[in-house]
Write an enzyme that holds these catalytic residues in place. Structure first.
Site, PDB file in Angstrom:
ATOM      1  N   HIS A  69      -4.892   4.280   3.624  1.00  8.37           N
ATOM      2  CA  HIS A  69      -4.104   5.277   2.898  1.00  8.37           C
ATOM      3  C   HIS A  69      -4.136   6.620   3.614  1.00  8.37           C
ATOM      4  O   HIS A  69      -3.125   7.326   3.670  1.00  8.37           O
ATOM      5  CB  HIS A  69      -4.624   5.422   1.470  1.00  8.37           C
ATOM      6  CG  HIS A  69      -4.109   4.378   0.534  1.00  8.37           C
ATOM      7  ND1 HIS A  69      -3.060   4.599  -0.319  1.00  8.37           N
ATOM      8  CD2 HIS A  69      -4.486   3.092   0.337  1.00  8.37           C
ATOM      9  CE1 HIS A  69      -2.809   3.494  -1.013  1.00  8.37           C
ATOM     10  NE2 HIS A  69      -3.663   2.566  -0.629  1.00  8.37           N
ATOM     11  N   VAL A  73      -0.550   8.496   5.350  1.00  8.28           N
ATOM     12  CA  VAL A  73      -0.053   9.739   4.755  1.00  8.28           C
ATOM     13  C   VAL A  73      -0.571  10.912   5.584  1.00  8.28           C
ATOM     14  O   VAL A  73      -1.769  11.152   5.644  1.00  8.28           O
ATOM     15  CB  VAL A  73      -0.517   9.894   3.297  1.00  8.28           C
ATOM     16  CG1 VAL A  73       0.068  11.156   2.681  1.00  8.28           C
ATOM     17  CG2 VAL A  73      -0.112   8.670   2.476  1.00  8.28           C
ATOM     18  N   GLY A  75      -1.073  11.129   8.606  1.00 11.63           N
ATOM     19  CA  GLY A  75      -1.913  10.737   9.725  1.00 11.63           C
ATOM     20  C   GLY A  75      -3.382  10.684   9.336  1.00 11.63           C
ATOM     21  O   GLY A  75      -3.775  11.049   8.232  1.00 11.63           O
ATOM     22  N   SER A  79      -6.985  13.723   4.748  1.00  9.75           N
ATOM     23  CA  SER A  79      -6.289  14.404   3.650  1.00  9.75           C
ATOM     24  C   SER A  79      -6.490  13.670   2.333  1.00  9.75           C
ATOM     25  O   SER A  79      -6.482  14.285   1.264  1.00  9.75           O
ATOM     26  CB  SER A  79      -4.793  14.547   3.960  1.00  9.75           C
ATOM     27  OG  SER A  79      -4.180  13.277   4.146  1.00  9.75           O
ATOM     28  N   GLU A  92      -3.494  14.220  -2.688  1.00  8.77           N
ATOM     29  CA  GLU A  92      -3.096  12.812  -2.669  1.00  8.77           C
ATOM     30  C   GLU A  92      -3.894  11.963  -3.649  1.00  8.77           C
ATOM     31  O   GLU A  92      -3.364  11.048  -4.279  1.00  8.77           O
ATOM     32  CB  GLU A  92      -3.269  12.243  -1.255  1.00  8.77           C
ATOM     33  CG  GLU A  92      -2.378  12.872  -0.209  1.00  8.77           C
ATOM     34  CD  GLU A  92      -2.842  12.531   1.201  1.00  8.77           C
ATOM     35  OE1 GLU A  92      -3.376  11.426   1.410  1.00  8.77           O
ATOM     36  OE2 GLU A  92      -2.674  13.370   2.106  1.00  8.77           O
ATOM     37  N   PRO A 163       3.197   1.566   2.050  1.00 17.69           N
ATOM     38  CA  PRO A 163       3.860   0.301   1.713  1.00 17.69           C
ATOM     39  C   PRO A 163       3.414  -0.171   0.334  1.00 17.69           C
ATOM     40  O   PRO A 163       2.237  -0.089  -0.012  1.00 17.69           O
ATOM     41  CB  PRO A 163       3.374  -0.656   2.805  1.00 17.69           C
ATOM     42  CG  PRO A 163       2.902   0.229   3.914  1.00 17.69           C
ATOM     43  CD  PRO A 163       2.372   1.464   3.261  1.00 17.69           C
ATOM     44  N   HIS A 193      -6.493  -7.905   2.740  1.00 18.40           N
ATOM     45  CA  HIS A 193      -6.331  -8.307   1.345  1.00 18.40           C
ATOM     46  C   HIS A 193      -7.193  -9.523   1.004  1.00 18.40           C
ATOM     47  O   HIS A 193      -7.160 -10.018  -0.127  1.00 18.40           O
ATOM     48  CB  HIS A 193      -4.863  -8.619   1.047  1.00 18.40           C
ATOM     49  CG  HIS A 193      -4.008  -7.401   0.950  1.00 18.40           C
ATOM     50  ND1 HIS A 193      -2.651  -7.449   0.700  1.00 18.40           N
ATOM     51  CD2 HIS A 193      -4.310  -6.076   1.072  1.00 18.40           C
ATOM     52  CE1 HIS A 193      -2.157  -6.216   0.675  1.00 18.40           C
ATOM     53  NE2 HIS A 193      -3.150  -5.374   0.903  1.00 18.40           N
TER      54      HIS A 193
END
Length: 325
Positions: A69, A73, A75, A79, A92, A163, A193
């Protein structure tokens, strides 16, 4: 912990990861970046990460997801770790219910105890994701460092960047392509996953009003029990790797794709394209080759839009900029 790879397998993983770094736009990242400035940096991250996962095996997946994640977002600039503040009123982390923030702070504190103000939170997150593969998957590889921490975090930047679990294969390929990642990278990284946990809100679109016909019937029935229609958004154990262990990172995920035993539309859709279906088959058949592809793709992802040199800063704590504003 899963069984470790052999020396030959380790060399293969190293070669793939090195090749992946050369293919990124951020050649300024370097292996063993802290050799002089903080020789024990990666050891400190590894030891803290291993201890955390030993206490809670689900945290390996949480670290990898946080890294994913973060990189998608703005890079790979940490963040995703910033808390709410005057300068970042809507960070975020307010938009997505991710786990592991406190654990990353624990790892950062361990590094700060060794070398104060030297190692970025962005690199801590990258190393923790790499070490999660070692602990939960039994394979290791080098991860370059040199990322700097960003000063801004805005939840609005998430929309259109991450995504989604309902995406179809061409949408996924486009989303990864926008970040400089290939379809091969998409399929290889989707293997993450195989471990971790998810929430009913991500699963119910495949259950109601009628079960997705591509979803294995036995799995669908168990998910309906775990996630009743209109029920609370509970946590669901990851059935993608229920055959072995939902806390083990492995290529079992690709075998389950063949039988429809995966949770998300974005998983099953990988079998709907001839090109990606062939990649799925290859990863299912050869676990070591998948490990190499996963390692290379994770390193490549870690080079997305990084801050280096004098850009950004090295945060003292991961949840706040050094100005504290």
């Amino acid at each position: 912990m899963a069984m470790a790879t052999s020396a030959g397998q380790a060399l293969l993983l190293m070669a793939l990861a090195t090749a992946a770094l050369k293919s990124t736009a951020s050649g300024t990242l370097q292996y063993d970046f802290y050799r002089s400035s903080c020789p024990k940096a990666e050891e400190a991250v590894r030891n803290a990460t291993m201890k955390i996962i030993a206490g809670n095996p689900t945290m390996g997946a949480a670290f990898v997801r946080l890294f994913f994640h973060d990189c998608f977002v703005r890079g790979c600039d940490a963040s995703i770790l910033l808390d709410q503040s005057n300068s970042n009123p809507q960070p975020e982390k307010l938009a997505i219910p991710l786990r592991g923030y406190d654990a990353v702070n624990t790892i950062k504190a361990a590094v700060e105890a060794v070398c104060p103000g030297v190692v970025s939170c962005a690199d801590v997150l990258a190393f923790a994701a790499r070490d999660s593969a070692m602990v939960s998957g039994g394979f290791t590889f080098a991860m370059p460092g040199g990322r700097r921490d960003g000063l801004a975090s805005d939840l609005n930047d998430i929309f259109g960047s991450i995504p989604g679990p309902s995406m179809q294969v061409q949408q996924l390929i486009g989303s990864f392509g926008a970040k400089g990642l290939s379809a091969d990278d998409l399929v290889a990284l989707s293997g993450a996953h195989s471990f971790g946990i998810t929430h009913c809100s991500f699963v119910t679109p495949r259950l109601y009003p009628a079960a997705d016909p591509t979803l294995n019937g036995t799995l669908a029935a168990s998910l309906v029990k775990a996630c009743p229609r209109g029920g609370p958004g509970s946590t669901v154990v990851n059935n993608n790797n229920a055959v072995t262990d939902p806390n083990v990172l492995s290529n079992q995920y690709y075998k389950n794709l063949a039988t429809g035993e995966v949770l998300f539309t974005s998983d099953q859709t990988l079998t709907s394209s001839a090109a990606t279906a062939k990649m799925v088959q290859d990863n299912a058949a050869n676990p070591v080759a998948w490990m190499a592809r996963f390692a290379g793709a994770l390193v490549k992802m870690g080079g997305i839009e990084v801050l280096t040199g004098t850009q950004g800063e090295i945060r003292k704590v991961c949840g706040a900029t050094n100005s504290g504003s």
